[in-house]
Enzyme design. Structure first.
Site, PDB file in Angstrom:
ATOM      1  N   SER A   1       7.597  16.937  28.312  1.00  0.00           N
ATOM      2  CA  SER A   1       8.476  17.984  28.203  1.00  0.00           C
ATOM      3  C   SER A   1       9.979  17.224  28.081  1.00  0.00           C
ATOM      4  O   SER A   1      10.252  17.304  29.216  1.00  0.00           O
ATOM      5  CB  SER A   1       8.080  19.308  27.709  1.00  0.00           C
ATOM      6  OG  SER A   1       9.966  20.265  27.478  1.00  0.00           O
TER       7      SER A   1
ATOM      8  N   ARG B   1      -8.539  -3.438 -16.168  1.00  0.00           N
ATOM      9  CA  ARG B   1      -7.299  -4.443 -14.906  1.00  0.00           C
ATOM     10  C   ARG B   1      -6.225  -2.642 -14.592  1.00  0.00           C
ATOM     11  O   ARG B   1      -5.569  -2.547 -15.545  1.00  0.00           O
ATOM     12  CB  ARG B   1      -6.402  -5.746 -14.531  1.00  0.00           C
ATOM     13  CG  ARG B   1      -5.090  -5.653 -13.855  1.00  0.00           C
ATOM     14  CD  ARG B   1      -5.513  -6.090 -12.863  1.00  0.00           C
ATOM     15  NE  ARG B   1      -6.833  -7.350 -13.020  1.00  0.00           N
ATOM     16  CZ  ARG B   1      -5.860  -8.905 -12.277  1.00  0.00           C
ATOM     17  NH1 ARG B   1      -4.795  -8.417 -12.506  1.00  0.00           N
ATOM     18  NH2 ARG B   1      -6.619  -9.733 -12.561  1.00  0.00           N
TER      19      ARG B   1
END
Length: 493
Positions: free
Chosen positions: A315, A355
């Site tokens: 930490s 498409r």
């Protein structure tokens, strides 16, 4: 312009940063995949005598991703909506430096979607190999944990509460089952990734015209002398009937290591959704392991610990902390996965005409993220599984919190009938009352049972045996054996 300004080093993606999956899905790796598709297609056409064989060496020299500016390509992609268009222009320019005639041999009979979809499948196949390897390593490690801890008694928790005795070995085996199932499915999907080769509208019209032209005999003969292209050329020269559009596409699929599909899948996006779903399953399975480790490694549980590593888990403000970072990052990847899967499934459902207009485009980044997240999670799970530290004494201590009550299900099934006194159901009510008294700290369940059941009906030894949690683990050993043996061949392959 500083090229680094356009680079993504993964600072905000710690679950995948620095992993093989992240490297194999970089912009330059995708550029290389597109170049590889174009190159192999040129080789196929040269081998069939459809383009000059002497174009192949020039295309080979131009098919290196490091020759191209990824940032500039990305900016120019906006002009046509996909990266194939600007890359193709640059590839032709580069090939011309080595052979002025080579440019016209590139991309014959193909369209942008053919290149992009096939390149995505190729990039995925290359990435999945490492993910599967990491999943196998994790599975093998979990199998060892399952066997080593088959006798390590712990408490099973349901809806957050203590429920029944179990073993840590069975928990590890269940982790293994999920990870291996996901890995087997991912490996299967990897073997089925298909080539996409349909031309502008999925009809293969341009390729059909190209294939129907008379083969250039001189080009075919030259290709036969030209190394890598020669193998395909010789095959085509021996059997001109095998030079049709479908056969040429099949030859390309073989050269790329992709499956030859029944038909082009322009707007049938199930190959993409199948891959995305398999990757999401990997994230779900790895996330389950991480969730459990995060819970069990809390100080108030203390049943497992992540493997220690220099510089990991600390930490910035609290020096006493050792954070379970591997599990945190795996969990973060697992939580991100469903969103990307949903995006790909929504795109598949939104595909229209021949498409997709935007639905196709939205797949690309989501698929890359799934590959990266699954790759990062699998790599971290392999490390976590191989180095997980188990604390049996804490498991026994936590089990003792509930004490004999943890086997109350067994007592209800075996002792209650002894207390019916000719009135069915009376015994169950009596046992429930004793359990309630024990929960209210009015005595241990052993004491209360001893007072309720005569010793000539249930001896002290028999009662002690009933209350022993290690004697109420059901088929735990058999289930461990079934799971580990079922996946042993796969995880060790």
């Amino acid at each position: 312009m500083n090229p680094a300004d356009h680079a993504d080093f993964g600072l905000l993606s710690p679950a995948s940063a620095g992993t093989a999956a992240s490297r194999l899905t970089s912009d330059y790796q995708f550029i290389q995949a597109m170049l590889d598709v174009e190159l192999e297609w040129t080789r196929v056409l040269a081998g069939a005598g459809r383009v000059p064989a002497d174009a192949v060496p020039a295309v080979e020299q131009a098919s290196r991703a490091d020759l191209y500016d990824a940032a500039a390509l990305a900016e120019r992609t906006q002009g046509g909506g996909n990266p194939v268009i600007p890359l193709l222009a640059d590839l032709r320019t580069e090939a011309k430096k080595h052979n002025p005639a080579a440019a016209s041999a590139i991309h014959q009979g193909a369209t942008s979607q053919d290149i992009l979809d096939s390149a995505l499948m190729l990039m995925a196949r290359r990435t999945l190999a490492g993910i599967v390897t990491d999943l196998k390593s994790a599975a093998a490690a979990l199998a060892r944990q399952a066997d080593e801890h088959r006798g390590t008694i712990t408490v099973a928790r349901t809806l957050t509460q203590h429920s029944l005795p179990s073993t840590f070995g069975l928990k590890a085996a269940n982790w293994l089952s999920g990870v291996a199932q996901a890995g087997v499915r991912l490996e299967q999907v990897a073997s089925e990734l298909p080539l996409q080769w349909g031309g502008a509208a999925g009809t293969m019209a341009a390729l059909t015209e190209l294939a129907n032209r008379p083969a250039n005999a001189a080009a075919t003969a030259a290709a036969a002398r030209d190394g890598a292209a020669g193998t395909a050329a010789g095959s085509a020269a021996q059997n001109n009937n095998d030079g049709g559009a479908l056969a040429l596409a099949a030859r390309l699929a073989e050269r790329l290591g992709l499956a030859d599909p029944v038909a082009p899948w322009q707007t049938n996006r199930l190959p993409v959704t199948a891959l995305a779903a398999a990757l999401a399953d990997v994230l779900a399975a790895t996330g389950k392991v991480a969730n459990d480790v995060l819970l069990l490694s809390r100080p108030e549980f203390g049943e497992v610990s992540e493997p220690a590593a220099e510089g990991r888990g600390g930490s910035s403000a609290m020096p006493q902390k050792q954070n379970p970072v591997l599990s945190v990052l795996i969990r973060s990847a697992a939580l991100a996965g469903p969103g990307h899967l949903a995006q790909i499934q929504a795109a598949a459902a939104g595909a229209i005409d021949e498409r997709p207009d935007g639905a196709w485009h939205v797949e690309w980044q989501a698929m890359r993220q799934l590959l990266r997240l699954a790759g990062g999670a699998a790599a971290k799970l392999a490390e976590l599984s191989e180095g997980l530290v188990v604390h049996p004494e804490r498991m026994r201590g936590n089990l003792a919190i509930t004490g004999e009550l943890v086997v109350s299900e067994r007592i209800m099934a075996t002792v209650a009938p002894l207390l019916d006194g000719g009135s069915p159901g009376a015994g169950k009510s009596k046992i429930q009352s004793l359990v309630n008294q024990s929960l209210a700290s009015q005595g241990t369940l052993a004491q209360l049972l001893r007072g309720a059941v005569p010793a000539d009906v249930l001896t002290d030894a028999a009662l002690a045996e009933l209350l022993d949690p290690s004697g109420y683990i059901g088929q735990s050993n058999e289930l461990i054996d079934r799971i580990t043996s079922h996946y042993a061949e796969w995880s060790n392959s």
